[in-house]
Motif scaffolding. Structure first.
Motif: not given
Ligand code: 3AM
Length: 197
Positions: A26-30, A61-68, A144-151
């Protein structure tokens, strides 16, 4: 698991964790989640975003701390179990008050500077635990950020008004980033309390 490192053995009995029991990867993040009231404020902001910005879903809506990245259940357990055993993951506050466009990743977000040293401490604890569990190091410093929109490639016109919110994080979430036919969906898999000192 994309890494081929030898994962350390966990001491003690295997935990019975149904939430850490998936097949494959699974694609994970904290991250941490805004409160319901903050989600409502952010949702108003999302509704003001003009095309061609693609507003994120309110539920995401979330704040990413660490992308895994990609992880097996075993590797995720290797990360989460020691984190759970640490009695000292600190709660933190962060003020988000600035709208920014990051053209590289195409992200439009609400962001702010780190002023609370507990966030640096938590970031370092998470990075250490992730490294021990065999996850690759982050490619960027924590912003620290909350993503609101992509592209997002250019500044929105008309631009929405920035809002100000203080995220008081008292819970850490392990998210599964799940691709569905209706777009990506961030599902919390596990939670840990953050301790106010
Ligand atoms: O919503 P945000 O931007 O905070 O940008 C991706 C997203 O965060 C980030 O992980 C969150 C869930 O997808 N992300 C995706 N790929 C990434 C990468 N390779 C990454 N962050 C760092 N490195």
């Amino acid at each position: 698991m994309k890494t081929e490192v030898d994962l350390p053995e966990l001491d003690g009995p295997e935990l019975d964790w149904p939430e850490f029991d998936w097949q494959g990867e699974r694609r994970l993040f904290i991250g941490v989640a805004p409160t319901l009231a903050q989600k409502a404020l952010l949702t108003k902001l999302l509704h003001q975003l003009p095309a061609p910005l693609q507003a994120v879903k309110c539920d995401n809506l979330h704040l990413t701390l660490l992308f895994l990245g990609q992880s097996s259940a075993a590797q995720a357990r290797l990360l989460w179990q020691p984190l759970q055993a640490q009695a000292s993951l600190p709660a933190f506050k962060v003020l988000l008050n600035t709208l920014e466009l990051w053209p590289g990743p195409g992200v439009f977000c609400l962001t702010g500077a780190i002023q609370d040293s507990r966030l640096f401490q938590l970031d370092s604890q998470l990075q250490q635990a992730a490294a021990i569990a065999g996850f690759p190091p982050p490619q960027h410093q924590l912003k620290p950020h909350i993503t609101l929109a992509r592209k997002a490639k250019s500044w929105p016109n008309p631009a929405p008004e920035a809002i100000e919110l203080t995220l008081s994080a008292d819970e850490l979430l392990l998210y599964h980033s799940l691709s569905t036919p209706n777009g990506v969906c961030y599902q919390p898999i596990a939670r840990l309390p953050l301790i106010a000192e």
